[in-house]
Design an enzyme around this catalytic site. Structure first.
Site, mmCIF file in Angstrom:
data_model
loop_
_atom_site.group_PDB
_atom_site.id
_atom_site.type_symbol
_atom_site.label_atom_id
_atom_site.label_comp_id
_atom_site.label_asym_id
_atom_site.label_seq_id
_atom_site.Cartn_x
_atom_site.Cartn_y
_atom_site.Cartn_z
ATOM 1 N N HIS A 158 -26.851 9.139 7.636
ATOM 2 C CA HIS A 158 -26.102 10.366 7.908
ATOM 3 C C HIS A 158 -24.620 10.036 7.926
ATOM 4 O O HIS A 158 -24.216 9.016 8.509
ATOM 5 C CB HIS A 158 -26.528 10.930 9.261
ATOM 6 C CG HIS A 158 -25.605 11.982 9.804
ATOM 7 N ND1 HIS A 158 -25.320 13.146 9.120
ATOM 8 C CD2 HIS A 158 -24.900 12.058 10.960
ATOM 9 C CE1 HIS A 158 -24.482 13.873 9.833
ATOM 10 N NE2 HIS A 158 -24.204 13.238 10.962
ATOM 11 N N TYR A 190 -25.467 17.787 -14.339
ATOM 12 C CA TYR A 190 -26.873 17.331 -14.370
ATOM 13 C C TYR A 190 -27.191 16.361 -13.238
ATOM 14 O O TYR A 190 -28.343 16.237 -12.791
ATOM 15 C CB TYR A 190 -27.226 16.728 -15.742
ATOM 16 C CG TYR A 190 -26.766 15.307 -15.939
ATOM 17 C CD1 TYR A 190 -25.500 15.012 -16.420
ATOM 18 C CD2 TYR A 190 -27.613 14.244 -15.612
ATOM 19 C CE1 TYR A 190 -25.077 13.709 -16.592
ATOM 20 C CE2 TYR A 190 -27.190 12.936 -15.777
ATOM 21 C CZ TYR A 190 -25.931 12.667 -16.267
ATOM 22 O OH TYR A 190 -25.510 11.371 -16.410
ATOM 23 N N HIS A 244 -20.308 11.845 7.479
ATOM 24 C CA HIS A 244 -19.447 13.031 7.404
ATOM 25 C C HIS A 244 -18.463 12.823 6.256
ATOM 26 O O HIS A 244 -17.262 12.999 6.423
ATOM 27 C CB HIS A 244 -18.673 13.221 8.706
ATOM 28 C CG HIS A 244 -19.519 13.429 9.921
ATOM 29 N ND1 HIS A 244 -18.990 13.532 11.189
ATOM 30 C CD2 HIS A 244 -20.860 13.561 10.069
ATOM 31 C CE1 HIS A 244 -19.967 13.714 12.068
ATOM 32 N NE2 HIS A 244 -21.114 13.732 11.412
ATOM 33 N N GLU A 258 -28.327 11.523 17.070
ATOM 34 C CA GLU A 258 -29.148 12.174 16.037
ATOM 35 C C GLU A 258 -30.511 11.515 15.868
ATOM 36 O O GLU A 258 -31.141 11.627 14.817
ATOM 37 C CB GLU A 258 -28.396 12.194 14.692
ATOM 38 C CG GLU A 258 -27.060 12.884 14.714
ATOM 39 C CD GLU A 258 -27.119 14.387 15.016
ATOM 40 O OE1 GLU A 258 -28.207 14.892 15.390
ATOM 41 O OE2 GLU A 258 -26.071 15.037 14.901
ATOM 42 N N TYR A 273 -33.659 6.268 -13.694
ATOM 43 C CA TYR A 273 -32.211 6.426 -13.738
ATOM 44 C C TYR A 273 -31.562 6.050 -12.401
ATOM 45 O O TYR A 273 -32.029 6.479 -11.349
ATOM 46 C CB TYR A 273 -31.896 7.880 -14.079
ATOM 47 C CG TYR A 273 -30.485 8.143 -14.498
ATOM 48 C CD1 TYR A 273 -30.003 7.677 -15.697
ATOM 49 C CD2 TYR A 273 -29.634 8.872 -13.675
ATOM 50 C CE1 TYR A 273 -28.706 7.940 -16.089
ATOM 51 C CE2 TYR A 273 -28.337 9.134 -14.060
ATOM 52 C CZ TYR A 273 -27.884 8.664 -15.265
ATOM 53 O OH TYR A 273 -26.595 8.923 -15.648
ATOM 54 N N HIS A 319 -21.010 20.238 9.449
ATOM 55 C CA HIS A 319 -21.330 18.943 10.047
ATOM 56 C C HIS A 319 -21.158 17.802 9.040
ATOM 57 O O HIS A 319 -20.196 17.050 9.146
ATOM 58 C CB HIS A 319 -22.763 19.014 10.607
ATOM 59 C CG HIS A 319 -23.169 17.823 11.415
ATOM 60 N ND1 HIS A 319 -24.135 17.859 12.373
ATOM 61 C CD2 HIS A 319 -22.737 16.541 11.388
ATOM 62 C CE1 HIS A 319 -24.282 16.679 12.930
ATOM 63 N NE2 HIS A 319 -23.439 15.860 12.342
HETATM 64 P P1 13P Z 1 -23.676 9.051 17.098
HETATM 65 O O1 13P Z 1 -22.506 8.131 17.402
HETATM 66 O O2 13P Z 1 -24.370 9.492 18.363
HETATM 67 O O3 13P Z 1 -24.616 8.448 16.079
HETATM 68 O O4 13P Z 1 -23.114 10.406 16.519
HETATM 69 C C1 13P Z 1 -22.367 10.491 15.344
HETATM 70 C C2 13P Z 1 -22.678 11.718 14.568
HETATM 71 O O5 13P Z 1 -22.358 11.753 13.413
HETATM 72 C C3 13P Z 1 -23.360 12.863 15.191
HETATM 73 O O6 13P Z 1 -23.812 13.746 14.212
#
Ligand code: 13P
Length: 231
Positions: free
Chosen positions: A95, A116, A97, A76, A213, A158
């Site tokens: 990022h 809120y 999941h 990414e 905050y 994702h």
């Molecule tokens: P990477 O291991 O390449 O960072 O990928 C993990 C991921 O969450 C892809 O969206």
């Protein structure tokens, strides 16, 4: 961010990644993290579990897309690079999941102002970017658009992205996002909850700005919060 040298930043990347696992917002090889350096970013390598990652594994990537390091950068890297290039207000891109954020994202559902705290991401909603294949320029373009005037967004089918000035703030926001998503998923089981008006959310955002905050007390004493009594 620039006050830390690259070695310290690499260590901070590894520590922050491990905290993502400890906080339960990430697992396995999903998720990635980057931090701004002059001319580019330091970013987690692709496909290396955080438990096994060492500071030397973190990859140096230029804004021109060239990299230096013993591993390839995260798949990414495009959205990390594009966000840091486009947003001067951002130094850290996270990022993950995390489960409940992803539950909403698989339904392409944004988070409305059902609570809120939706305003912690900077607006009246936390948008969900349309689906695009992981690692593509299309996904990066969708993420940039969904993050406009925001510090967080969902990525359809994702996961989620949060952006911040510091590692601590990024972690805090990722946990807040996951908590909001969890509350919203539970709230939906009783039907669609009422949504706060834009006017009320404007007041919430003003209040959050005035009180800084969710941030440490302001040493300059400009926050609209009670001051400790001088002894
Ligand atoms: P990477 O291991 O390449 O960072 O990928 C993990 C991921 O969450 C892809 O969206």
């Amino acid at each position: 961010m620039s006050t830390l040298d690259h070695e310290a930043l690499r260590k901070a990347v590894v520590e922050t990644c491990r905290k993502m696992n400890d906080l339960g917002i990430n697992q396995g090889t999903s998720g990635n993290l980057s931090v701004r350096i002059p001319g580019g970013l330091l970013i987690t390598p692709t496909s290396l579990p955080y438990e096994r990652m060492e500071p030397e594994d973190v990859v140096e990537l230029g804004f021109d897309g060239t990299y230096q390091g013993r591993h390839r950068p995260s798949s990414e890297w495009r959205f990390h690079r594009d966000i840091l290039r486009a947003r001067e207000d951002v130094d850290v891109v996270l990022h993950c999941h995390s489960t409940f954020a992803t539950v909403l994202a698989v339904h392409h559902k944004e988070i409305p102002a059902f609570h809120y705290m939706t305003a912690v991401a900077g607006g009246t909603t936390i948008r969900c970017a349309p689906y695009a294949t992981f690692g593509t320029q299309a996904l990066s373009d969708h993420a940039i658009a969904a993050l406009q005037d925001r510090q967080a967004c969902l990525l359809a089918q994702h996961g989620a992205i949060v952006v911040a000035k510091t590692f601590e703030r990024a972690l805090w926001l990722a946990v807040e996002l996951e908590t909001l998503a969890k509350m919203y998923v539970h709230a939906l089981t009783l039907g669609q909850p009422p949504i706060l008006s834009d006017e009320e959310m404007g007041r919430v955002m003003d209040q959050m700005r005035r009180m800084s905050y969710g941030q440490a007390p302001d040493p300059e004493g400009t926050n609209d919060v009670p001051r400790p009594r001088p002894s």
